[in-house]
Scaffold this active site. Structure first.
Site, mmCIF file in Angstrom:
data_model
loop_
_atom_site.group_PDB
_atom_site.id
_atom_site.type_symbol
_atom_site.label_atom_id
_atom_site.label_comp_id
_atom_site.label_asym_id
_atom_site.label_seq_id
_atom_site.Cartn_x
_atom_site.Cartn_y
_atom_site.Cartn_z
ATOM 1 N N HIS A 178 0.950 -1.161 0.139
ATOM 2 C CA HIS A 178 -0.107 0.083 0.015
ATOM 3 C C HIS A 178 0.797 1.236 0.005
ATOM 4 O O HIS A 178 0.776 2.083 0.921
ATOM 5 C CB HIS A 178 -0.979 0.137 1.203
ATOM 6 N N ASP A 251 -6.173 -3.652 0.344
ATOM 7 C CA ASP A 251 -6.186 -3.318 1.590
ATOM 8 C C ASP A 251 -7.392 -3.124 2.333
ATOM 9 O O ASP A 251 -7.670 -2.297 3.037
ATOM 10 C CB ASP A 251 -5.022 -2.210 1.940
ATOM 11 N N ALA A 267 -8.746 3.298 11.755
ATOM 12 C CA ALA A 267 -8.277 3.242 10.284
ATOM 13 C C ALA A 267 -8.509 2.024 9.375
ATOM 14 O O ALA A 267 -8.554 0.785 9.800
ATOM 15 C CB ALA A 267 -6.889 3.399 10.297
#
Length: 348
Positions: A178, A251, A267
């Site tokens: 990522h 992700d 998150a």
């Protein structure tokens, strides 16, 4: 008369970075991935984390039990690296085709990473074993020192951790996961054949202004955090250039709505339902649809030394509205781009 929809046929893609969680959440989110992707690299940051062969086998079975009939999906399991991990356990899992790769989380870098690695030296015997047996290392590339600004953590990781590690273990295969910065895009592009990267749809579509201007948008909050637009543009240029060491890794990281929309929200973006169409939109905007299939379906298997999938899927270019929410036991999930009109979607 309405013009016919544009259809894009590609080899079935894989997701090389995915969070499926566990329990009821797992059962809810697995079908959104298994209906589209042939394989997925499943992250090991459960509580407690997946650090043994037995834990990985059990987790893989729970995932397979959640795959609906008619979906042909293979979860690829990973081992969570800790300071105390036994290299022999890791090698056994790799040799038995339980572990596909191992994941390096710097301690406290992201969700459920408190067990993560405190220093590279602490796991050097494990990394040396991985280099020897050809096992890929997946890296969350951020330093976590309190004095380093959150927007600088990835760039600092490259110079202080990633480059010294790769100089020390020159044959180790590394996936810089990522990536979010021009620094990382340049680093991977200029690296050798043993370094690759994944990029999420949110980091290609948005920058930190989208998350912060006019109000905080918690469903765009993920780690690594969205960066400024010059970094977003560098990522878009890398993925659409035809460069073959960057590949799809969503992700996708689901959290219940109340854990995202709170005074201290978690998150992660739950993008599994909309990721593939989001990537297609970016490639179209960059006039690079000719490179889309390689990014989604070819580059990843090539780096991992695996065959490409032998089935195909179709995406259709017609406006569709994304659901506002998805039912979850005692709560809801808010998907990436909830309530928005999207241009591309997987043909049902």
């Amino acid at each position: 008369m309405t013009a016919p929809s544009q259809v894009l046929k590609i080899r079935r893609p894989d997701d090389w970075h995915l969070h499926l969680r566990d329990g009821d959440m797992l059962k809810t989110v697995v079908p959104y991935t298994s209906e589209i992707y042939g394989r997925a690299i499943v992250m090991p940051n459960l509580a407690p984390p997946v650090t043994t062969v037995e834990a990985a086998v059990a987790y893989r079975q729970r995932i397979l039990d959640a795959v609906p009939a008619g979906h042909d999906f293979t979860p690829l399991m990973t081992c969570y690296l800790t300071d105390s991990l036994d290299p022999n356990e890791l090698e056994r899992g790799f040799n038995e085709a339980v572990f596909t790769a191992a994941k390096l989380y710097p301690a406290n870098a992201t969700t459920n990473s408190s067990h993560g690695v405190t220093s590279i030296d602490a796991i050097m015997p494990v990394l040396e074993r991985m280099e020897k047996i050809g096992m890929p290392l997946l890296v969350h590339g951020e330093v976590t020192h309190a004095d380093i600004d959150i927007f600088d953590r990835e760039a600092r990781f490259i110079e202080s951790v990633m480059e010294p590690l790769r100089q020390r273990l020159t044959a180790l295969k590394v996936v810089f996961e990522h990536i979010t910065t021009k620094d990382a895009a340049d680093y991977v592009r200029d690296g050798n054949e043993r370094l690759a990267a994944t990029i999420t749809p949110q980091h290609l579509m948005f920058n930190r202004n989208h998350m912060l201007v006019g109000g905080v948008r918690p469903h765009l909050y993920c780690l690594p955090i969205l960066k400024r637009n010059i970094h977003q543009q560098a990522l878009r240029e890398l993925v659409t250039s035809g460069f073959n060491r960057v590949f799809l890794g969503t992700d996708s990281a689901p959290h219940a709505r109340h854990r995202k929309e709170s005074s201290c929200g978690c998150a992660g973006c739950f993008n599994a339902p909309t990721a593939l169409g989001s990537y297609a939109t970016v490639f179209e905007e960059m006039n690079a649809l000719q490179h889309f299939e390689a990014f989604c379906s070819v580059n990843g298997p090539q780096f991992y030394g695996l065959p490409v999938n032998d089935t195909f899927i179709e995406l259709v270019r017609e406006e569709q509205q994304v659901a506002e929410s998805i039912a979850l036991t005692d709560d809801t999930l808010v998907p990436f781009l909830a309530g928005e009109t999207v241009r591309w979607s997987v043909k049902q």
